[in-house]
Write a protein that holds these residues in place. Structure first.
Motif, PDB file in Angstrom:
ATOM      1  N   THR A 102      28.985  -8.131  24.208  1.00 35.91           N
ATOM      2  CA  THR A 102      28.255  -6.641  24.756  1.00 35.91           C
ATOM      3  C   THR A 102      28.169  -6.655  26.025  1.00 35.91           C
ATOM      4  O   THR A 102      28.291  -7.791  26.718  1.00 35.91           O
ATOM      5  N   ASN A 103      27.788  -5.581  26.694  1.00 38.48           N
ATOM      6  CA  ASN A 103      27.544  -5.465  28.083  1.00 38.48           C
ATOM      7  C   ASN A 103      26.312  -4.720  28.278  1.00 38.48           C
ATOM      8  O   ASN A 103      25.984  -3.884  27.531  1.00 38.48           O
ATOM      9  N   GLU A 104      25.697  -5.395  29.277  1.00 38.81           N
ATOM     10  CA  GLU A 104      24.064  -4.733  29.699  1.00 38.81           C
ATOM     11  C   GLU A 104      24.277  -4.192  31.096  1.00 38.81           C
ATOM     12  O   GLU A 104      24.767  -4.639  31.950  1.00 38.81           O
ATOM     13  N   SER A 105      23.269  -3.010  31.021  1.00 37.89           N
ATOM     14  CA  SER A 105      23.072  -2.456  32.200  1.00 37.89           C
ATOM     15  C   SER A 105      21.790  -1.867  32.463  1.00 37.89           C
ATOM     16  O   SER A 105      20.990  -1.975  31.321  1.00 37.89           O
ATOM     17  N   VAL A 106      21.266  -1.429  33.421  1.00 39.11           N
ATOM     18  CA  VAL A 106      19.600  -0.865  33.512  1.00 39.11           C
ATOM     19  C   VAL A 106      19.843   0.186  34.191  1.00 39.11           C
ATOM     20  O   VAL A 106      20.488   0.327  35.450  1.00 39.11           O
ATOM     21  N   LEU A 107      19.024   1.371  34.096  1.00 39.89           N
ATOM     22  CA  LEU A 107      18.865   2.704  34.736  1.00 39.89           C
ATOM     23  C   LEU A 107      17.357   3.024  34.752  1.00 39.89           C
ATOM     24  O   LEU A 107      16.560   2.536  33.865  1.00 39.89           O
ATOM     25  N   THR A 108      17.054   3.851  35.480  1.00 42.93           N
ATOM     26  CA  THR A 108      15.821   4.276  35.390  1.00 42.93           C
ATOM     27  C   THR A 108      15.878   5.888  35.082  1.00 42.93           C
ATOM     28  O   THR A 108      16.938   6.714  35.486  1.00 42.93           O
ATOM     29  N   ILE A 109      14.858   6.676  34.551  1.00 38.32           N
ATOM     30  CA  ILE A 109      14.905   8.028  33.975  1.00 38.32           C
ATOM     31  C   ILE A 109      13.458   8.678  34.501  1.00 38.32           C
ATOM     32  O   ILE A 109      12.323   7.840  34.299  1.00 38.32           O
TER      33      ILE A 109
END
Length: 347
Positions: A61-68
């Motif tokens: 799997t691939n992991e990323s982070v973002l904000t909302i």
């Protein structure tokens, strides 16, 4: 047939498992109500790190982070796990961490998230919510609702298609937020709609709001009041920090003024030695009696969050049950042996 429909059967769940009793004698759990929340948060971060190190496999799997943005402009973090061979129509799963509403991070459920993503070709999102006592009720349920609404509107940007499956789940405090959000999605006609709810050892009741029909089964608060994990004193301190309104629908769907029959299927797990045991037991009964499709798994004699005691065989079983339950909610039931092989992959 319901195996937990008498007080005697429910109380039997609270007879301590001999192996966990021995584990407690050798390694008593820490006291989680004597320190300020900031200190307890640091301990939770350490425990989360250890848990993730114990299950490091990414399964491709691939992991990323973002904000909302939340409704008040606060930027909240989402951790996104994408499957190894993602297609544009991958289902969407939201998993919410626990920690008494005062601690925990969106890294807590990474092992479940990665395994779920790999098993079901799902995009899995781990949202955040603001913690008590700095942010009291209903900040946490509002943060999760704002996150779920954003995901429903922006799923395509993550490569997900909620029409292929849109499941929300959580553990403990996260279990509360999952069932509350599941109900809110029905109430506010979320589109696309949620298609399933995982309620893992949830808190969703108080003695004041237990429906009359089930009051004779609400026994865990007293039976397990002196337990070593999530006992009566813990609940008193933690709820004091959080400050919930027990009569609000943002605390529990039990307070609903609309029929529960329109809710999606629920997979519910409870621990027998837990003060919150009967929250899950009774909520599952209420759902089933309302015509909602449910599955229930109970772990006799086990404390709140028992899978943290990895030396006990019911730890591994609980993880497999959770992953299997998510598959049921997604309409992708996989053999337990296959789930176990992936879950126990080291690298």
């Amino acid at each position: 047939m319901d195996p937990y429909n008498t007080p005697e059967a429910v109380l039997q769940l609270g007879v301590i498992d001999p192996q966990i009793d021995q584990i407690f004698k050798e390694e008593p759990p820490p006291n989680l109500n004597s320190d300020p929340p900031q200190v307890l948060r640091a301990g939770m971060v350490t425990n989360e790190k250890l848990g993730n190190e114990a299950k490091p496999a990414s399964h491709g799997t691939n992991e990323s982070v973002l904000t909302i943005p939340m409704r008040d402009g606060y930027e909240s973090e989402l951790r996104v796990i994408k499957p190894p061979n993602q297609t544009p129509n991958s289902p969407l799963v939201v998993l919410i961490y626990g920690g008494g509403f005062f601690c925990g991070t969106n890294s807590q459920l990474l092992p479940w998230a990665k395994a779920t993503s790999a098993l079901y070709n799902a995009t899995v999102v781990l949202p955040s919510y603001r913690l008590a006592p700095e942010y009291k009720f209903p900040t946490a349920p509002n943060d999760i609702w704002d996150s779920v609404k954003w995901l429903a509107a922006n799923a395509a940007s993550l490569g997900a298609d909620p029409s292929q499956g849109f499941v929300i789940g959580g553990s403990s405090a996260g279990g509360n937020l999952a069932v509350v959000t599941g109900h809110r999605a029905l109430r506010e006609k979320l589109s696309p709609p949620l298609t399933g709810v995982l309620a893992n050892i949830p808190v969703c009741l108080d003695a004041q709001i237990v429906p009359e029909k089930y009051k004779h089964l609400f026994l865990a608060r007293e039976q397990n009041a002196d337990g070593l994990v999530c006992n009566a004193k813990d609940l008193e301190v933690w709820t004091g920090w959080w400050g919930p309104d027990y009569f609000s629908v943002d605390f529990s769907p039990v307070n609903s003024d609309i029929p529960l029959a329109g809710l999606p299927p629920h997979f519910v797990q409870v621990d027998g030695l837990d003060t919150l045991r009967d929250d899950g037991l009774i909520y599952e009964k209420l759902l089933r009696d309302s015509g909602v499709s449910t599955r229930l798994v109970a772990y006799p004699g086990m404390p709140h969050g028992h899978w943290g005691y990895r030396q006990h065989p019911l730890s591994d079983k609980a993880h497999i049950d959770t992953l299997s339950g998510l598959g049921w909610l997604l309409g992708q039931e996989i053999q337990r042996e296959e789930i176990s092989r992936l879950w126990n992959t080291e690298g």
